[in-house]
Scaffold this motif. Structure first.
Motif, mmCIF file in Angstrom:
data_model
loop_
_atom_site.group_PDB
_atom_site.id
_atom_site.type_symbol
_atom_site.label_atom_id
_atom_site.label_comp_id
_atom_site.label_asym_id
_atom_site.label_seq_id
_atom_site.Cartn_x
_atom_site.Cartn_y
_atom_site.Cartn_z
ATOM 1 N N TYR A 25 -2.153 7.401 -4.676
ATOM 2 C CA TYR A 25 -1.312 6.572 -3.776
ATOM 3 C C TYR A 25 -2.448 5.652 -3.348
ATOM 4 O O TYR A 25 -3.676 5.907 -3.307
ATOM 5 N N LEU A 26 -2.188 4.431 -3.590
ATOM 6 C CA LEU A 26 -3.365 3.784 -2.922
ATOM 7 C C LEU A 26 -3.237 2.633 -1.887
ATOM 8 O O LEU A 26 -2.051 2.447 -1.327
ATOM 9 N N LEU A 27 -4.012 3.494 -0.800
ATOM 10 C CA LEU A 27 -2.900 2.909 0.800
ATOM 11 C C LEU A 27 -4.544 1.442 1.211
ATOM 12 O O LEU A 27 -5.455 2.069 0.895
ATOM 13 N N GLN A 28 -3.685 0.646 1.313
ATOM 14 C CA GLN A 28 -4.721 -0.345 1.562
ATOM 15 C C GLN A 28 -5.473 -0.978 2.733
ATOM 16 O O GLN A 28 -4.324 -0.071 3.958
ATOM 17 N N THR A 29 -6.440 -0.508 3.086
ATOM 18 C CA THR A 29 -7.033 -0.862 3.790
ATOM 19 C C THR A 29 -7.920 -1.806 4.235
ATOM 20 O O THR A 29 -8.424 -2.348 5.062
ATOM 21 N N ALA A 30 -8.349 -2.996 3.190
ATOM 22 C CA ALA A 30 -8.296 -4.565 3.651
ATOM 23 C C ALA A 30 -7.346 -5.256 2.886
ATOM 24 O O ALA A 30 -6.814 -5.159 2.168
ATOM 25 N N GLY B 50 0.865 -0.981 0.045
ATOM 26 C CA GLY B 50 -0.140 -0.140 0.215
ATOM 27 C C GLY B 50 0.687 0.766 -0.126
ATOM 28 O O GLY B 50 1.656 0.965 0.701
ATOM 29 N N GLY B 51 0.123 2.343 -0.461
ATOM 30 C CA GLY B 51 1.142 3.273 -0.275
ATOM 31 C C GLY B 51 1.510 4.028 -1.684
ATOM 32 O O GLY B 51 2.319 4.787 -1.668
#
Length: 465
Positions: free
Chosen positions: A221-226, A205-206
């Motif tokens: 920016y792809l922030l991983q939440t799952a 992520g990020g």
């Protein structure tokens, strides 16, 4: 560093950095994290820590010893723990500016998937630099993030700077085989390292993607939440052994093939969990493209190489990955087996397992080889806001979006302790670099400038979260 720091003594598993005198601080050279992150990344890549998943690889011990030496050089005493000989994890805990706040875990893994050198343009364990990138196995997954973490720990120790809150840093073994000998082992046998920890940050992520918009292009920016849960299954078909020249209606291989065919043909229904829905709707606003189910393909294409991860989170999946049966051309075997990699969305585990058992049929047993949970965390709160702001201070005008990972991370193990995990390995990437497909791919590489960006952002985040 003062006498306590020189000896690396831990009080309640926490290194106290505030006791550094001015003379001691002057004795340590001032090296910013971005000045040594590339060196550390290259050093780690040159240590072959391939994980074959069957115990035959070199293990993580040499990489763990490298981390220990880098900590010791700046006066910190890490703790090296082995679940089995050679399968090593390193942990170190730093006291925060406000120890009364809940603690944070920041973790990476030291193992990598194997690499077949004949498939690569370069030696996958040489860490050569070409075209501004460090090439090698682990450059993307995840010795780049390990290097960012280690560079920042060293900077904290050199300068006496504290992270915002008590922080446990972990460099795990065995993530690429489910963490049984790494994160899960540590959670089961040494959970004290995570006492007081409520949130965690790790990989996948990020990193940035460049999205086409009506105004031109915008970095997001792809922030991983799952992340999806996993079930590694073994199908075992039973039949009647016999001579290859005699008709046989109870052929185990035929029964297994039929089961595989049914599983491969099954259409898993789409379902949009919260993080996926928000990602698609925000992308729709940015691009002007529809996020409706029937019109999704053009929108997914705007994510470039990252679209594969997102496609994998639109539904549950089951992929056959290995087959084994028979021992001679003219002998019908009694059993036949297949490995199936299943990934399920949060809340879907029971439904997926029931479906697989039904598709396998009455003559095929379904065995669970390895299982791990699905995770889902909110795209809100102080920690998420700290990650966003750390990115935007370095890259104003960018967007930060949530997403679900189709694979898994060591956050699964920490989740068993009630720790909420996110993926945040910040990298500002060139638009032309097809980054996401390099996870477990060939010619893995990371730009040096992206590593330097990530080291700065991660340090900013750790000081302000």
């Amino acid at each position: 560093m003062g006498q306590e720091g020189q000896q690396g003594r831990v009080r309640g598993h926490r290194h106290t950095l505030a006791g550094m005198s001015h003379d001691d601080a002057d004795a340590q050279p001032t090296v910013a994290p971005e000045e040594e992150v590339a060196r550390i990344c290259a050093d780690l890549i040159r240590i072959d820590s391939s994980n074959y998943g069957d115990g035959s690889g070199p293990g993580e011990r040499k990489a763990a010893e490298y981390v220990m030496a880098e900590l010791a050089e700046v006066g910190l005493e890490g703790t090296l723990l082995e679940s089995e000989p050679g399968r090593a994890t390193v942990v170190v805990r730093l006291e925060g500016e406000d120890p009364s706040r809940p603690g944070l875990a920041v973790h990476g893994h030291l193992d990598v998937v194997p690499a077949n050198a004949t498939d690569w343009q370069v030696d996958p364990f040489a860490a050569e630099e070409h075209d501004g990138c460090i090439w090698g196995r682990g450059a993307v997954d995840m010795k780049d993030m390990d290097a960012m973490i280690l560079a920042n720990i060293r900077h904290f120790a050199r300068t006496g700077t504290k992270p915002a809150r008590d922080t446990t840093f972990a460099f795990f073994a065995d993530e690429e085989a489910g963490g049984v000998l790494g994160s899960h082992w540590l959670v089961d046998h040494h959970p004290q390292w995570f006492e007081g920890v409520t949130e965690a940050v790790s990989e996948v992520g990020g990193y940035s993607v460049t999205v086409p918009t009506p105004q031109g292009q915008q970095r997001a920016y792809l922030l991983q939440t799952a992340e999806k849960g996993l079930a590694w299954l073994r199908l075992v078909a039973h039949g009647r052994a016999g001579h290859g020249s005699v008709p046989n209606d109870d052929n185990a291989i035929v029964r297994l093939a039929a089961a595989i065919g049914r599983i491969a043909a099954h259409e898993w229904p789409r379902e949009y969990i919260a993080s996926v829905r928000e990602l698609l709707d925000t992308l729709s606003t940015m691009t002007g493209l529809s996020s409706a189910d029937a019109d999704l393909e053009p929108l997914l294409a705007t994510l470039g190489g990252a679209q594969g991860f997102v496609r994998g989170t639109l539904r549950d999946t089951a992929n056959v990955t290995m087959l084994d049966s028979g021992y001679k051309h003219n002998v019908i075997p009694q059993t036949a087996t297949a490995a199936v990699d299943c990934r399920f969305l949060p809340g879907h585990e029971d439904q997926l397992m029931a479906t697989i058992r039904e598709l396998a049929g009455e003559h095929v047993e379904v065995e669970v080889v390895h299982h791990d949970v699905a995770l889902e965390a909110p795209f809100s709160g102080d920690l998420v806001e700290s990650m966003k702001q750390a990115l935007l201070r370095e890259d104003p005008g960018a967007a930060v979006l949530p997403y679900c990972l189709s694979g898994g991370t060591d956050n699964k193990a920490l989740g068993l302790l009630g720790i909420q995990g996110y993926g945040f390995a910040p990298l500002r990437l060139p638009a032309e670099l097809d980054f996401a497909p390099m996870f477990h791919g060939i010619d893995e590489r990371v730009p040096v400038e992206s590593l330097q960006f990530g080291a700065r952002v991660l340090g900013d985040f750790l000081r302000t979260c």
